[in-house]
Scaffold this motif. Structure first.
Motif, mmCIF file in Angstrom:
data_model
loop_
_atom_site.group_PDB
_atom_site.id
_atom_site.type_symbol
_atom_site.label_atom_id
_atom_site.label_comp_id
_atom_site.label_asym_id
_atom_site.label_seq_id
_atom_site.Cartn_x
_atom_site.Cartn_y
_atom_site.Cartn_z
ATOM 1 N N TYR A 110 0.830 -1.204 0.000
ATOM 2 C CA TYR A 110 0.000 0.000 0.000
ATOM 3 C C TYR A 110 0.865 1.256 0.000
ATOM 4 O O TYR A 110 2.013 1.251 0.475
ATOM 5 N N ILE A 111 0.288 2.345 -0.501
ATOM 6 C CA ILE A 111 0.868 3.671 -0.377
ATOM 7 C C ILE A 111 -0.148 4.534 0.371
ATOM 8 O O ILE A 111 -1.332 4.565 0.020
ATOM 9 N N ILE A 112 0.309 5.191 1.440
ATOM 10 C CA ILE A 112 -0.563 6.000 2.288
ATOM 11 C C ILE A 112 -0.203 7.464 2.077
ATOM 12 O O ILE A 112 0.952 7.851 2.196
ATOM 13 N N THR A 113 -1.206 8.278 1.765
ATOM 14 C CA THR A 113 -0.995 9.702 1.539
ATOM 15 C C THR A 113 -1.957 10.510 2.402
ATOM 16 O O THR A 113 -3.038 10.036 2.763
ATOM 17 N N CYS A 114 -1.558 11.739 2.742
ATOM 18 C CA CYS A 114 -2.410 12.602 3.556
ATOM 19 C C CYS A 114 -2.304 14.032 3.032
ATOM 20 O O CYS A 114 -1.358 14.374 2.313
ATOM 21 N N ASP A 115 -3.275 14.872 3.400
ATOM 22 C CA ASP A 115 -3.277 16.227 2.865
ATOM 23 C C ASP A 115 -3.652 17.250 3.924
ATOM 24 O O ASP A 115 -3.905 16.930 5.076
ATOM 25 N N ARG A 116 -3.691 18.501 3.494
ATOM 26 C CA ARG A 116 -3.975 19.613 4.411
ATOM 27 C C ARG A 116 -5.454 19.689 4.770
ATOM 28 O O ARG A 116 -5.850 20.476 5.640
ATOM 29 N N ASP A 117 -6.298 18.913 4.086
ATOM 30 C CA ASP A 117 -7.735 18.935 4.333
ATOM 31 C C ASP A 117 -8.207 17.743 5.153
ATOM 32 O O ASP A 117 -9.293 17.191 4.917
ATOM 33 N N GLU A 118 -7.382 17.300 6.087
ATOM 34 C CA GLU A 118 -7.711 16.281 7.097
ATOM 35 C C GLU A 118 -7.875 14.868 6.552
ATOM 36 O O GLU A 118 -8.283 13.971 7.281
ATOM 37 N N CYS A 119 -7.563 14.642 5.283
ATOM 38 C CA CYS A 119 -7.837 13.344 4.663
ATOM 39 C C CYS A 119 -6.595 12.448 4.634
ATOM 40 O O CYS A 119 -5.491 12.903 4.338
ATOM 41 N N ILE A 120 -6.787 11.164 4.943
ATOM 42 C CA ILE A 120 -5.753 10.140 4.784
ATOM 43 C C ILE A 120 -6.300 9.080 3.842
ATOM 44 O O ILE A 120 -7.402 8.561 4.051
ATOM 45 N N ARG A 121 -5.534 8.764 2.814
ATOM 46 C CA ARG A 121 -5.979 7.793 1.809
ATOM 47 C C ARG A 121 -4.992 6.629 1.747
ATOM 48 O O ARG A 121 -3.781 6.829 1.691
ATOM 49 N N ILE A 122 -5.506 5.406 1.778
ATOM 50 C CA ILE A 122 -4.687 4.204 1.598
ATOM 51 C C ILE A 122 -5.027 3.620 0.227
ATOM 52 O O ILE A 122 -6.170 3.261 -0.049
ATOM 53 N N SER A 123 -4.016 3.529 -0.643
ATOM 54 C CA SER A 123 -4.201 3.022 -2.001
ATOM 55 C C SER A 123 -3.330 1.803 -2.226
ATOM 56 O O SER A 123 -2.296 1.630 -1.572
ATOM 57 N N ASN A 124 -3.740 0.951 -3.147
ATOM 58 C CA ASN A 124 -2.899 -0.177 -3.520
ATOM 59 C C ASN A 124 -1.640 0.345 -4.208
ATOM 60 O O ASN A 124 -1.644 1.394 -4.850
ATOM 61 N N PHE A 125 -0.551 -0.396 -4.078
ATOM 62 C CA PHE A 125 0.701 -0.003 -4.705
ATOM 63 C C PHE A 125 1.281 -1.193 -5.478
ATOM 64 O O PHE A 125 1.309 -2.302 -4.944
ATOM 65 N N PRO A 126 1.663 -0.979 -6.735
ATOM 66 C CA PRO A 126 1.789 0.306 -7.437
ATOM 67 C C PRO A 126 0.529 0.750 -8.176
ATOM 68 O O PRO A 126 0.521 1.826 -8.749
ATOM 69 N N ASN A 127 -0.526 -0.076 -8.184
ATOM 70 C CA ASN A 127 -1.766 0.282 -8.886
ATOM 71 C C ASN A 127 -2.613 1.190 -7.999
ATOM 72 O O ASN A 127 -3.654 0.787 -7.477
#
Length: 408
Positions: A190-207
Motif C-alpha cells: 500500500y501507499i498511504i498519503t495525507c493532505d492539508r484537508d484532514e484526509c488520509i488515503r490508503i491506495s494499492n501499490f503500485p496500482n
C-alpha cells in the motif's frame, strides 16, 4: 510533515561489514550500525561519515530555496533529495555521484525509494515515488546493473521520448489539496498519503488507482505519517492528536491528545471508522481554541518506541508500543532549544536536531533516555553544517503556510 522548509531533516545510512545498507532512520528501518548522517538545514544538504567525520556530500538547492525531503533506498544504492526548487536528484551512494536530476511539475513535499525488484536479466529496478503541493503523486523507474553500477532510467513505452529533466514521471494518484506526507508500507502493498484537508488515503501499490480505504477523523491538516509495520501506522495533525490506524481495515484504533499534557490518556478502543467532522475541533481540555499541531517523527522497531514533537514547543514525547499494540506515554522532557526534527537509528539511539544546538543524541539507559554529551558528531556537524546567513524556522510555520495557501 515538517518539511525542511520549516525545519531540518535527519537521515542515517546504516551498514555492516559485509554489505553497505543505507536506511533513512526517520522511517525507523532496521540495520546493524549507523555509518552516515544526512542533514538538510534549509537550503544546504550535508552527508557526514559518523566514524571518520568526513563530509562525503555537500549540496545546495537551486536559488537557495529549502530542501523538502530526503530518502535512502533500503538496499544501499540510491540516495534521493527533493527541494522547493522542484528538483529531484538521485546519487549513487557507492561514489556519491549524481546519477539523475529531474524537474517536478510542482514543488515536491516527499520522496521515497522503496526496496528494488529484480528483473529477468539480473538487474535491479527501483521505483522512485514523490508527491507534491499540487496534490499529485508520481513515480519513475531507475535501473542498477548486476555489477552494481548505475544503468539508467527506465523509459515509459507509452510516452514520447523526453529528456530526463522534462519527464516528470508516471502519475500514480491525486488529492484535491496539498499532499503533506506519504508512506509506502514495508511490504510495498500500500501507499498511504495525507493532505492539508484532514484526509488520509490508503491506495494499492503500485496500482494506486485502486483505493483501499480512507482514514477519516482528524479535524485539522494531517502533519505527518509514520509506519509502524505493514499493518499499522500513526498520523499526527493540527488538531493536536496522534492517531493509530489499522491499514487492513482503515479503522481508528487509538487517539492520543498529545498536545494536551494533562490529557494524554486515550479514549476507549474504536473499531469503527469515525464520521467526518463538520464542526470546529474541540481540544481534550474542552476549549475551542486550536490545539498545537503534533508531529510523529520516527518509530524504533528495536524497542517499539515512537517519538513526537509539538508545534512551537521544546517538548519531546516518547511513546511505547506494548503487547496489546497500543501506545502509551513513556517519557517526556523539555529540550534546551526548539527541536526541529528527531529520529531513531537502528541501534535505538534517538537523534534530535535543534534550532541552536543542531544535533544531540540520546541513549536508553536504566529505562530512560539520557543525552550522550560526548558524541563527536555534535561538534563536527555544528561546525560543518552552519550556513552563513541561513535561518532555521520552527514547526509553527507549517500551520501558517497552510493557512496562507488556502487563502490563495
Amino acid at each position: 510533515g515538517i518539511n525542511a522548509e520549516y525545519g531540518v531533516f535527519l537521515i542515517t545510512r546504516m551498514s555492516n561489514t559485509n554489505n553497505q545498507n543505507y536506511v533513512p532512520f526517520s522511517l525507523g528501518c532496521p540495520s546493524t550500525s549507523c555509518e552516515f548522517i544526512a542533514i538538510a538545514a534549509v537550503q544546504s544538504l550535508f552527508v557526514s561519515n559518523t566514524k571518520t567525520l568526513e563530509t562525503v556530500l555537500q549540496k545546495k538547492t537551486e536559488g537557495d530555496v529549502p530542501f523538502t525531503s530526503l530518502s535512502f533506498s533500503p538496499d544501499n544504492f540510491l540516495f534521493a533529495a527533493a527541494g522547493e526548487d522542484k528538483v529531484i536528484e538521485l546519487w549513487d551512494t557507492l561514489n556519491w555521484k549524481s546519477v539523475i536530476k529531474k524537474k517536478a511539475h510542482k514543488r515536491p513535499t516527499k520522496v521515497q525509494v522503496p526496496s528494488p525488484k529484480p528483473t529477468s536479466t539480473g538487474e535491479l529496478q527501483y521505483t522512485v515515488v514523490y508527491c507534491d503541493k499540487a496534490g499529485d503523486t508520481s513515480e519513475f523507474l531507475v535501473v542498477i546493473g548486476s555489477d552494481g553500477k548505475f544503468v539508467g532510467e527506465k523509459e515509459d513505452k507509452d510516452k514520447d521520448k523526453q529528456s530526463a529533466e522534462q519527464d516528470r514521471g508516471k502519475f500514480l494518484l491525486g488529492h484535491f489539496s496539498w499532499i503533506t506526507d506519504m508512506v509506502i508500507t514495508p511490504n510495498q502493498k500500500y501507499i498511504i498519503t495525507c493532505d492539508r484537508d484532514e484526509c488520509i488515503r490508503i491506495s494499492n501499490f503500485p496500482n494506486a488507482y485502486n483505493i483501499h480505504c480512507y482514514c477519516l477523523g482528524h479535524t485539522e491538516f494531517v502533519s505527518k505519517l509514520v509506519s509502524i509495520d505493514s499493518e499499522h501506522f500513526v498520523s499526527g495533525s493540527g488538531d493536536g492528536t496522534l492517531r493509530l490506524w489499522s491499514i487492513t481495515t482503515g479503522n481508528l484504533l487509538q487517539t492520543i491528545f498529545a498536545s494536551q499534557p494533562s490529557s494524554l490518556s486515550a479514549p476507549p478502543l474504536s473499531l469503527t471508522i469515525p464520521s467526518y467532522p463538520k464542526k470546529e475541533p474541540i481540544s481534550a481540555s474542552g476549549s475551542s481554541k486550536p490545539s498545537p499541531a503534533v508531529f510523529p517523527r520516527s518509530f524504533c522497531n528495536k524497542n517499539q518506541f515512537l517519538v513526537a514533537l509539538i508545534e512551537g514547543s521544546k517538548m519531546v514525547q516518547v511513546y511505547h508500543r506494548d503487547r496489546t499494540e497500543s501506545l502509551s506515554l513513556y517519557q517526556t522532557w523539555e529540550a534546551e532549544d526548539l527541536p526541529l526534527d528527531c529520529a531513531f537509528d537502528s541501534t535505538g539511539t534517538l537523534w534530535i536536531v535543534g534550532q541552536a544546538t543542531l544535533v544531540k543524541s540520546f541513549e536508553l539507559k536504566e529505562k530512560n533516555f539520557v543525552e550522550r554529551k560526548e558524541h563527536p558528531l555534535t561538534k563536527h556537524l555544528l561546525s560543518s553544517c552552519l550556513v552563513e546567513g541561513s535561518v532555521l524556522i520552527d514547526n509553527s510555520s507549517l500551520r501558517k503556510k497552510i493557512k496562507l495557501d488556502k487563502m490563495k
